[in-house]
Structures are given as structure tokens and as C-alpha cells.
Design a protein around this motif. Structure first.
Motif, PDB file in Angstrom:
ATOM      1  N   ARG A 113     -41.242  19.343 -44.221  1.00 20.84           N
ATOM      2  CA  ARG A 113     -42.214  20.235 -43.582  1.00 20.84           C
ATOM      3  C   ARG A 113     -42.257  21.534 -44.368  1.00 20.84           C
ATOM      4  O   ARG A 113     -41.204  22.103 -44.684  1.00 20.84           O
ATOM      5  CB  ARG A 113     -41.803  20.559 -42.132  1.00 20.84           C
ATOM      6  N   GLU A 115     -42.246  24.788 -44.132  1.00 25.33           N
ATOM      7  CA  GLU A 115     -41.991  25.906 -43.224  1.00 25.33           C
ATOM      8  C   GLU A 115     -41.339  27.026 -44.018  1.00 25.33           C
ATOM      9  O   GLU A 115     -40.958  26.848 -45.166  1.00 25.33           O
ATOM     10  CB  GLU A 115     -41.023  25.473 -42.123  1.00 25.33           C
ATOM     11  N   GLY A 120     -30.902  26.910 -40.950  1.00 20.92           N
ATOM     12  CA  GLY A 120     -31.259  25.871 -39.991  1.00 20.92           C
ATOM     13  C   GLY A 120     -32.705  25.412 -40.072  1.00 20.92           C
ATOM     14  O   GLY A 120     -33.156  24.605 -39.247  1.00 20.92           O
ATOM     15  N   ARG A 121     -33.463  25.920 -41.042  1.00 15.41           N
ATOM     16  CA  ARG A 121     -34.856  25.509 -41.190  1.00 15.41           C
ATOM     17  C   ARG A 121     -35.163  25.348 -42.675  1.00 15.41           C
ATOM     18  O   ARG A 121     -35.096  26.309 -43.428  1.00 15.41           O
ATOM     19  CB  ARG A 121     -35.777  26.556 -40.547  1.00 15.41           C
ATOM     20  N   TYR A 122     -35.474  24.139 -43.074  1.00 17.90           N
ATOM     21  CA  TYR A 122     -35.654  23.848 -44.486  1.00 17.90           C
ATOM     22  C   TYR A 122     -36.929  23.045 -44.697  1.00 17.90           C
ATOM     23  O   TYR A 122     -37.562  22.601 -43.745  1.00 17.90           O
ATOM     24  CB  TYR A 122     -34.429  23.078 -45.018  1.00 17.90           C
ATOM     25  N   GLN A 127     -33.185  14.012 -40.405  1.00 13.38           N
ATOM     26  CA  GLN A 127     -33.128  13.723 -38.979  1.00 13.38           C
ATOM     27  C   GLN A 127     -32.436  12.393 -38.759  1.00 13.38           C
ATOM     28  O   GLN A 127     -32.561  11.461 -39.550  1.00 13.38           O
ATOM     29  CB  GLN A 127     -34.539  13.637 -38.380  1.00 13.38           C
ATOM     30  N   ARG A 259     -42.616  20.916 -26.092  1.00 11.95           N
ATOM     31  CA  ARG A 259     -42.520  20.196 -27.367  1.00 11.95           C
ATOM     32  C   ARG A 259     -43.778  20.395 -28.229  1.00 11.95           C
ATOM     33  O   ARG A 259     -44.877  20.512 -27.724  1.00 11.95           O
ATOM     34  CB  ARG A 259     -42.276  18.690 -27.178  1.00 11.95           C
ATOM     35  N   THR A 281     -32.422  24.632 -31.405  1.00 11.00           N
ATOM     36  CA  THR A 281     -32.609  23.266 -30.917  1.00 11.00           C
ATOM     37  C   THR A 281     -31.981  22.278 -31.886  1.00 11.00           C
ATOM     38  O   THR A 281     -32.392  22.184 -33.033  1.00 11.00           O
ATOM     39  CB  THR A 281     -34.107  22.948 -30.743  1.00 11.00           C
ATOM     40  N   VAL A 282     -30.982  21.553 -31.403  1.00  6.66           N
ATOM     41  CA  VAL A 282     -30.295  20.610 -32.275  1.00  6.66           C
ATOM     42  C   VAL A 282     -30.916  19.227 -32.152  1.00  6.66           C
ATOM     43  O   VAL A 282     -30.896  18.439 -33.083  1.00  6.66           O
ATOM     44  CB  VAL A 282     -28.806  20.473 -31.901  1.00  6.66           C
ATOM     45  N   GLY A 308     -31.621  17.271 -35.803  1.00  5.10           N
ATOM     46  CA  GLY A 308     -31.567  17.792 -37.157  1.00  5.10           C
ATOM     47  C   GLY A 308     -30.136  17.751 -37.652  1.00  5.10           C
ATOM     48  O   GLY A 308     -29.250  18.367 -37.069  1.00  5.10           O
ATOM     49  N   ARG A 311     -28.587  21.121 -38.820  1.00  3.60           N
ATOM     50  CA  ARG A 311     -28.141  22.001 -37.732  1.00  3.60           C
ATOM     51  C   ARG A 311     -26.829  21.501 -37.137  1.00  3.60           C
ATOM     52  O   ARG A 311     -25.966  22.284 -36.765  1.00  3.60           O
ATOM     53  CB  ARG A 311     -29.227  22.104 -36.653  1.00  3.60           C
TER      54      ARG A 311
END
Ligand code: ATP
Ligand code: MG
Length: 426
Positions: A113, A115, A120-122, A127, A259, A281-282, A308, A311
């Protein structure tokens, strides 16, 4: 010197210092899903762009701005998968796994994605997820939640995550609620931010989970989705709540939980932590009874979740000792002198035969005793084996504990495996 080439922003290398933790995480995940009778499904990383547009929804963050989409050489529009559910449903339909059947599936792998990268955000992340098909009762919702709860226990982090659940109701009930919500939001339009205004018409439910505190304050008394559920969804939700309580799972009903993907209905849930800052959010999931049909199959109820792995690994390294262990070996075999070298090979191979789950690293590249022991220490090994010509002649091995104050001892070759096994078990 030639200019070096760097990895793509937001796409990480998994280096040896942490890959051991990843492997442990993966093996626990595999073991737990197997204990519930779930089977693995592996799908391609690239799919038709349409698959994600039709499933995730045109007016979601993912489809609007986060997908890695490109034209194949023949002009087809392809996308690097941003999540796993759509691919599972596509594969299930394509191979006839879904209609009139029950399936309990799991998958694990990279997702993409575009982002803004941060802790914690890549842009490439991983997943692990489960998807179940063909079961419409709350019993299977309970099962996937129990499965996720067991994972936290297995990792020793059950104290650090909490479960939030909500029900989105049926599509019809949600549609009716949507109108009520739009009316409510319009009356407060002057207090909403740009993003919420944009969503007001296209995806008003997402305004409910706005991260902007000013917006949250402005909509504090918004009508609750839970008060607008259809009867069947309401009783599904009530039963699930009851069963969760019976099973000893603590949860919080969060009527704002909606969601970010369009395909959910009825039960939705998230496991959240306050140990990771903003990316709390894990694990997130829910029911998506309409998706199979929406993607061309016969109507099939479904529920699943995705977590994730980055995470989770972050949580483990911050919260537990488990996450800290990045040793490369359990036993490090040193040798002094050329003939001892051959003995070291013999000893090492013998141990790999007799103790296959123990990591045996043999020193290579020569050097004096001090240098070899320094290497041994660096690998994180618990034991060093000391081999010289004297040990070789006597068919013995010096065993030196590296991590605690225990005495060095000399062990006969024939007793070595048993001695090591008991020392390592301590
Ligand atoms: P968030 O609200 O954090 O953006 P999301 O709702 O977009 O999450 P899902 O699409 O439900 O997330 O994905 C399930 C899980 O995958 C998330 O709970 C999170 O743990 C993980 N995840 C999602 N996006 C990323 C990302 N860009 N980097 C790392 N992990 C992610
Ligand atoms: Mg997101």
C-alpha cells in the motif's frame, strides 16, 4: 566508487538480527491455525486491478490512493495486492472451493500500500490472515476470535491487546442508517474537516472513525449503528457477545468501529494495543457475507481477519524477551591446529546427526583461541566446544559454557550428544 542503490521507501529488508524473531512468529502462527484445522492457501502477489476495486470499494483509502497499479506489457491493469481477502475469494470462486462447502483457510505474505511510511506503517508489509467460508452463524465468528486470542497467549502478549467489536448489520439496515447519518453530519458540516466532508456523501460511515479529535468531538452524539440493526443482525451480535463472555474473552463494544474496506457486514472486530503509538491495530476482521457473490460466485457467508506481522514483531520486541533473542547458534565449535580441524568437522557433523534441532556452528577461517571464542560469543551460542590435538587424540571434547558461571568440563566423544542436550535444556 559506483553509487549504491537503496531499497524502495517503505519497503524493508528483514535482516538476520530480526529474521529469527520473524521465523518464530511464523511458526507459532502456523502451529495455532493448524490446531483449529485451518489449511493454507497461497495466491499470487499480483491480481487484476478490478478485483480490488470491486471488493474493497472504489471510495476507500486503499483504492483511492494506496494501490500499486501498473499496466502489464499487453496493457492489462494489474495491482500488487493490498490485502488478502479479495484474492482468497477470487481463488475460491475460480477453483470451486466455496459453493455449498465449508472452508477454513489461512494465508501469510507481503501486501503493498502506498502510504506514508512510519513506525508500524510501511509500503510493503506482511499480513497473516484467516478466512472461513460457508458458515453463517456466530459460532464461526467466535471461533476466529478465539483463534486470534490464542495467538496473543502463545506470544505472551495477551495483557497488551484488547478486543473491540461492533456490528455493521445487513446492507439494507446500513443503507437506512447511512441516510440518517448523512443528515446528522450535514447539520454539523461546519465542524467537519475536509476529509470528513469529502466522505460525507461517498462513505459517511468512515467519518465515524475519523482520527481528528475535533471531528470526534463534533459527532460525539451521532446516532449509533447498533440502534439501527436489523433483527437478524441484532440477534447474531447478541449471541456472539454472550458466547464471547462464556468463553472468557474480554471485549469492548465500540459502536464507532466501521473498518476501512467496503465488503464487511454484521460482525467487525479489531485487536488494539496502546504499546505501538498511533498504529495501534494489530489485527482486524469481520464478516463479509456479500463478497463471494459480488465477485461472481454463488452467495456464501464468510468471516475472517488479518493481522500485521510487522506490528506483531514490534510488539514482541518491545514487550517480551522472546523478541530479543537473535542468536545464530546454540553451540560454537572451535579448533586449534590443523589436525584438530578435521576432528571439528567430525564432531560438528556428528552433532547435527544426533541433535538435529540444535544449531551447531563450526568456526571457519582460523585464528587464535581468543579470536575464536570472541566469535563464539558474538553468535550468541550458549556453549563453545574446544578441540585441540590433545582432545583429538583422547577422543574427547572441551565444553565451555559461555552464558553463565558454570565450569568448563571435558566430555568423551561418545557422551557428547547427551551432555549437550542436557546442558542446553537447562
Ligand atoms: P490502519 O487503520 O492501521 O491503517 P487498516 O484498517 O488499513 O489499518 P487492514 O486493511 O484491516 O488495516 O489490515 C489489517 C492489519 O494489517 C492492520 O490491522 C495492521 O496490523 C496491518 N496493516 C495495515 N496496513 C499496514 C501498513 N501499511 N503497514 C504495516 N501494517 C499494516
Ligand atoms: Mg489503513
Amino acid at each position: 566508487m559506483a553509487k549504491t542503490i537503496q531499497a524502495i521507501r517503505g519497503m524493508n529488508d528483514c535482516l538476520p538480527e530480526i529474521s529469527g524473531t520473524w521465523q518464530k512468529v511464523e511458526s507459532v502462527l502456523r502451529q495455532v491455525v493448524a490446531s483449529y484445522g485451518y489449511q493454507e492457501i497461497r495466491t499470487p502477489i499480483v491480481e487484476s486491478t478490478d478485483l480490488f476495486k470491486r471488493s474493497i470499494g472504489e471510495v476507500t483509502d486503499i483504492v483511492e490512493k494506496e494501490m500499486y497499479t501498473f499496466a502489464d506489457r499487453n496493457g492489462d491493469s494489474l495491482t500488487l495486492r493490498p490485502e488478502g481477502t479479495a484474492s482468497c475469494v477470487r481463488a475460491g470462486n475460480e477453483h470451486g472451493l466455496l459453493y455449498n462447502q465449508q472452508q477454513r483457510l489461512w494465508y501469510m505474505g507481503p501486501m503493498f500500500r502506498h502510504e506514508r511510511p512510519q513506525k508500524g506503517r510501511y509500503r510493503q508489509f506482511h499480513q497473516f490472515g484467516v478466512e472461513t467460508f460457508g458458515i453463517d452463524g456466530p459460532d464461526i465468528d467466535l471461533e476466529v476470535i478465539l483463534l486470534s486470542a490464542r495467538l496473543w497467549k502463545a506470544f505472551g502478549i495477551e495483557q497488551h491487546v484488547t478486543l473491540q467489536i461492533n456490528s455493521l448489520g445487513s446492507n439494507e439496515a446500513r443503507q437506512a442508517y447511512r441516510e440518517t447519518l448523512i443528515e446528522y453530519l450535514k447539520a454539523r458540516a461546519d465542524k467537519l474537516d475536509e476529509e470528513s466532508l469529502r466522505r460525507l456523501e461517498s462513505n459517511p460511515l468512515r467519518v465515524l472513525d475519523s482520527k481528528n479529535p475535533a471531528v470526534q468531538e463534533a459527532i460525539a452524539d451521532a446516532p449509533s449503528l447498533l440502534d439501527h440493526l436489523d433483527d437478524a443482525s441484532k440477534s447474531h451480535f447478541d449471541t456472539l457477545c454472550q458466547q464471547l463472555t462464556q468463553a472468557g474473552i474480554n471485549f469492548e463494544v465500540n459502536p464507532r468501529l466501521v473498518r476501512g474496506l467496503d465488503y464487511y457486514n454484521r460482525t467487525v472486530f479489531e485487536w488494539v494495543t496502546d504499546s505501538l503509538g498511533a498504529q495501534g491495530t494489530v489485527c482486524a476482521g469481520g464478516r463479509y457475507d456479500g463478497l463471494v457473490e459480488q465477485l461472481g460466485g454463488k452467495a456464501t457467508p464468510a468471516v475472517g481477519f488479518a493481522m500485521g506481522i510487522e506490528r506483531l514483531v514490534l510488539l514482541l520486541t518491545t514487550l517480551t524477551e522472546e523478541g530479543q533473542d537473535n542468536s545464530a547458534a546454540d553451540v560454537y565449535v572451535t579448533a586449534m591446529g590443523e589436525d584438530a580441524q578435521a576432528y571439528a568437522v567430525e564432531v560438528s557433523e556428528h552433532l547435527r546427526n544426533t541433535l538435529p534441532s540444535v544449531r551447531i556452528m563450526m568456526h571457519c577461517g582460523g585464528g587464535n583461541f581468543k579470536k575464536q571464542l570472541k566469535r563464539a560469543d558474538k553468535t550468541g551460542a550458549k556453549l563453545a566446544l574446544l578441540l585441540g590435538s590433545q582432545e583429538m587424540q583422547a577422543r574427547e571434547v572441551g565444553v565451555k559454557p559461555l552464558r553463565d558461571g558454570q565450569e568448563q568440563q571435558t566430555v568423551a566423544f561418545t557422551d557428547l550428544s547427551a551432555t549437550l542436550a542436557s546442558l542446553l535444556a537447562e
